[in-house]
Design an enzyme around this catalytic site. Structure first.
Site, PDB file in Angstrom:
ATOM      1  N   ASP A  67      -4.210   4.776 -10.621  1.00  0.00           N
ATOM      2  CA  ASP A  67      -2.948   4.532  -9.931  1.00  0.00           C
ATOM      3  C   ASP A  67      -2.180   3.361 -10.533  1.00  0.00           C
ATOM      4  OD1 ASP A  67      -4.848   2.689  -9.005  1.00  0.00           O
ATOM      5  OD2 ASP A  67      -4.975   3.582  -7.028  1.00  0.00           O
ATOM      6  N   ASN A 136      -9.952   1.487   4.734  1.00  0.00           N
ATOM      7  CA  ASN A 136      -9.540   2.652   5.533  1.00  0.00           C
ATOM      8  C   ASN A 136     -10.061   3.966   4.944  1.00  0.00           C
ATOM      9  OD1 ASN A 136      -7.980   2.935   3.269  1.00  0.00           O
ATOM     10  ND2 ASN A 136      -6.001   2.822   4.285  1.00  0.00           N
ATOM     11  N   HIS A 138      -9.614   4.985   1.800  1.00  0.00           N
ATOM     12  CA  HIS A 138      -8.810   5.590   0.727  1.00  0.00           C
ATOM     13  C   HIS A 138      -9.538   5.534  -0.617  1.00  0.00           C
ATOM     14  CE1 HIS A 138      -6.379   1.658  -0.373  1.00  0.00           C
ATOM     15  NE2 HIS A 138      -7.471   1.733  -1.081  1.00  0.00           N
ATOM     16  N   GLU A 143      -4.167   7.770   0.898  1.00  0.00           N
ATOM     17  CA  GLU A 143      -4.340   7.128   2.190  1.00  0.00           C
ATOM     18  C   GLU A 143      -4.774   8.150   3.254  1.00  0.00           C
ATOM     19  OE1 GLU A 143      -4.396   4.063   2.076  1.00  0.00           O
ATOM     20  OE2 GLU A 143      -2.563   3.073   1.428  1.00  0.00           O
TER      21      GLU A 143
HETATM   22  C1  F6R Z   1      -7.495   0.792  -7.325  1.00  0.00           C
HETATM   23  C2  F6R Z   1      -7.644   1.809  -6.289  1.00  0.00           C
HETATM   24  C3  F6R Z   1      -8.001   1.468  -4.885  1.00  0.00           C
HETATM   25  C4  F6R Z   1      -9.105   0.407  -4.784  1.00  0.00           C
HETATM   26  C5  F6R Z   1      -9.423   0.098  -3.328  1.00  0.00           C
HETATM   27  C6  F6R Z   1     -10.435  -1.030  -3.203  1.00  0.00           C
HETATM   28  O1  F6R Z   1      -7.149   1.366  -8.556  1.00  0.00           O
HETATM   29  O2  F6R Z   1      -7.444   2.941  -6.583  1.00  0.00           O
HETATM   30  O3  F6R Z   1      -8.416   2.648  -4.214  1.00  0.00           O
HETATM   31  O4  F6R Z   1     -10.245   0.892  -5.436  1.00  0.00           O
HETATM   32  O5  F6R Z   1      -8.244  -0.279  -2.660  1.00  0.00           O
HETATM   33  O6  F6R Z   1      -9.874  -2.204  -3.685  1.00  0.00           O
HETATM   34  P1  F6R Z   1     -10.758  -3.516  -3.927  1.00  0.00           P
HETATM   35  O7  F6R Z   1     -11.710  -3.178  -5.007  1.00  0.00           O
HETATM   36  O8  F6R Z   1      -9.785  -4.587  -4.340  1.00  0.00           O
HETATM   37  O9  F6R Z   1     -11.430  -3.805  -2.626  1.00  0.00           O
END
Ligand code: F6R
Length: 241
Positions: A67, A136, A138, A143
């Site tokens: 992303d 959450n 995701h 989401e």
């Molecule tokens: C990042 C991504 C997100 C993160 C998730 C966890 O490229 O796709 O899904 O993997 O938000 O983020 P952290 O690792 O910062 O807790």
């Protein structure tokens, strides 16, 4: 799903780096799917160490990131492009032309997303996709209330995600509210998936993703249907299993 519980974050990171290294040894031109965020930082450090010890060679590796924020350019310190360069790409021998990131400044977003999907397909699909998980549930920026059928697309970020990501910005007002993300279909088409999580704040999401019903409210729960998922987590993230 294979679940590997490691003692701590460092051990989790080392194990994940070893899995990537093995993948690249077996197939030097592997197509890797990569994530940003805090979770994979330790794994990227380990990969750089292994590269410096000549235990892994990224010369032929191709990458696609999950992303990118929408509406900020590549030079922006908060862009995922910048993150990937500073935390991995600048320190290994990957060829620039083999790095693929969603274009956060695309004028024609739909065409750009379609182009991203086509390129993944042209290169034979993702061999190993690395995922983190949001509190959450995701994955990528898919989401809750996710459409399991979606490919790479523009998403509206949830309040919880904007809040979690605001730690990197001067003010919450500066956090982009949209992002381009691989869809669940893109992720599920990967041949192998490794999902990393550490810390108590991920324990509930992990429990619901692993033991809960497959449910669009917990996007990661769809991974139960994939035939090659390895979940590598620390004891805290595993504490509700
Ligand atoms: C990042 C991504 C997100 C993160 C998730 C966890 O490229 O796709 O899904 O993997 O938000 O983020 P952290 O690792 O910062 O807790």
């Amino acid at each position: 799903m294979r679940i590997i519980v490691m003692d701590n974050y460092d051990e989790m990171s080392k194990r994940a780096a070893l899995m990537i290294t093995s993948q690249v040894m077996l197939k030097p031109d592997s197509v890797l799917g990569l994530a940003t965020g805090d979770t994979p930082l330790g794994m990227y450090k380990e990969l750089i160490k292994l590269y410096n010890k000549k235990e892994v060679d990224f010369k032929e590796v191709r990458t696609f990131n999950l992303d990118e924020y929408y509406g900020i350019n590549r030079e922006n310190l908060q862009s995922y492009y910048y993150f990937m360069n500073s935390n991995l790409f600048n320190s290994i021998n990957i060829a620039r032309e083999n790095i693929n990131m969603p274009d956060g400044m695309a004028k024609d977003v739909n065409a750009s997303c379609k182009g991203y999907e086509n390129k993944i397909k042209e290169l034979g699909g993702i061999d190993m996709q690395v995922l983190g998980i949001g509190g959450n549930g995701h994955i990528g920026f898919n989401e809750p209330n996710v459409n399991f059928e979606a490919e790479t697309h523009l998403v509206n970020l949830e309040e919880q995600t904007i809040e979690a990501n605001s730690r990197f910005f001067t003010s919450i007002k500066d956090v982009p509210v949209k992002a381009i993300s691989m869809g669940i279909k893109t992720i599920m088409n990967s041949k192998k998936i490794i999902l990393l999580a550490n810390g108590l704040n991920k324990a509930k999401a992990i429990e619901r993703a692993v033991n809960g019903k497959i449910n669009p409210n917990i996007p990661a729960s769809i991974l139960q249907l994939h035939n090659d998922v390895t979940i590598i987590i620390d004891k805290e993230a595993a504490s509700k299993l």
